[in-house]
Design an enzyme around this catalytic site. Structure first.
Site: not given
Ligand code: PGA
Ligand code: ZN
Length: 398
Positions: A40, A146, A155, A198, A233, A275, A301, A326, A354, A377
């Site tokens: 995502s 996910h 999440e 995850e 999230d 998030e 994010d 990230k 991650h 995270k």
């Molecule tokens: P992604 O999502 O690593 O699949 O992009 C993780 C997140 O949105 O934090």
């Molecule tokens: Zn996110």
């Protein structure tokens, strides 16, 4: 430190997707780094190139870099950025640039005879407060992009505040994850539970609030109210149609969605962070929610994509009080560090994160310690994600 050779390998992430491992040879030996991939993704992220193009980029960088000497990560990254020449790293690939940038950081740490986190601390965060340790954000239940769970929220995370040592905190996260699994096995009368990308549980629940209740039950049954809380999230871009949000079987505008979240925070005293509650361009949505949250976190994010300039803009608009970092959203170590520094100067909370498609590379943990991040995270405490949990124990022991 003179670069003697560069190589690149095609490897596969935890979702079986192709990714890259980059390698640098110096007189000190071979230094490697592999790059995760997201599902995502924010639309402003650095562009990742496929392996055929990554190989060409590596060949070009080899010609440019072999025989040259660099005395800092920033100087090395500048050579990468100049070679690429685009704003979004689309010519050589953000994945390739980040792989070499991390591999170089490891080579440099070896040359200076310090651990990776200390190298990064000295170069990028000389004034960081080393007594600060991050909370663990462990993703125990999966929805959205996910999982096929039917949940709109991507999440549901258990947040573990840091105690005396991370071995105990990781044990606690594992314990809650297992006991939640037992509860769900009974509830769904099934020995085997489906898992998301995850490794969080991915069960067919209809009500987006239900996983919050399940996590709450685990926290209260163990009297963990002081130690643990809950974070979401939402990854709301995934259910935004361009006009409205499809959430919980309803079609909502931003104001109505904001009310749902306010209600969630009222119903759960453990909920502490949310998030990407709105789509990545719906800045007004974020601005509507933030004043209702008080001390709780509104985290960017997809909204901010680890870009110092975008983080500054969103903080100035009062859209967020916390940010996800990230490294592969931006594509070099120096720029990820700049995003962290910017966030810290703006007094935003920082969570180093991650991606859903992970490799065995645990660089983000060293980045978290170097910058004194407030959170890490790292998914569910199981399977391939354990690499990061274990690295947390090691890096913070030193
Ligand atoms: P992604 O999502 O690593 O699949 O992009 C993780 C997140 O949105 O934090
Ligand atoms: Zn996110």
């Amino acid at each position: 430190m003179i670069i003697k050779d560069l190589s690149i390998w095609k490897i596969f992430d935890s979702r079986g997707e192709e990714t890259v491992e980059c390698e640098i040879l110096t007189e000190k030996g071979v230094f490697r780094a592999s790059v995760p991939s997201g599902k995502s993704k924010g639309k402003r992220e650095a562009v990742s190139v496929d392996f055929a193009r990554a190989k060409k980029s590596a060949a070009e960088l080899k010609k440019l870099l072999v025989g040259r000497e660099f005395s800092s990560v920033r100087e090395f990254d500048k050579a990468l950025l100049d070679a690429d020449g685009t704003d979004d790293k689309s010519r050589l690939g953000g994945n390739v640039l980040l792989g070499y940038s991390i591999a170089f950081s490891r080579a440099r740490a070896s040359e200076r005879d310090v651990s990776l986190w200390l190298l990064l601390r000295r170069e990028f965060f000389p004034n960081a407060d080393d007594s600060r340790r991050p909370s663990i954000f462990a993703n125990l239940m999966n929805g959205g992009a996910h999982a096929d769970s039917g949940l709109d929220i991507q999440e549901y995370m258990l947040v573990v505040r840091p105690g005396k040592n991370y071995a105990d905190d990781v044990a606690l996260a594992v314990d809650v994850y297992r006991s939640l699994g037992n509860t769900l096995r009974k509830k769904f009368k099934s020995k085997v539970l489906p898992l998301g990308d995850e490794s969080g549980y991915a069960l067919p629940l209809k009500d987006n609030f239900e996983p919050i209740k399940l996590l709450e039950n685990e926290i209260s049954a163990r009297k963990l109210g002081k130690k643990c809380s809950i974070a979401l999230d939402v990854a709301a871009s995934s259910f935004f149609t361009g006009k409205a949000y499809k959430f919980g079987g309803e079609t909502l505008n931003a104001k109505e969605l904001c009310k749902r979240y306010e209600d969630y925070f009222k119903r759960s005293k453990y909920l502490c962070s949310i998030e990407d509650p709105f789509a990545e361009d719906d800045v007004d949505g974020f601005r509507m929610l933030l004043p209702k949250l008080g001390e709780k976190w509104a985290v960017g994010d997809d909204l901010t994509t680890t870009d110092a300039k975008r983080i500054r803009e969103m903080a100035a608009k009062r859209a967020i009080n916390a940010v996800i970092i990230k490294p592969n959203q931006i594509g070099t170590v120096s720029e990820a560090c700049d995003a962290l520094t910017e966030a810290k100067n703006l007094k935003l909370h920082t969570i180093v994160s991650h991606r859903s498609g992970e490799t065995e590379d645990a660089f983000i943990i060293s980045l978290a310690r170097a910058s004194s991040a407030d959170g890490v995270k790292i998914g569910a405490p199981a399977h391939e994600r354990m690499v990061k949990f274990n690295e947390l124990i090691r890096v913070y022991e030193e």
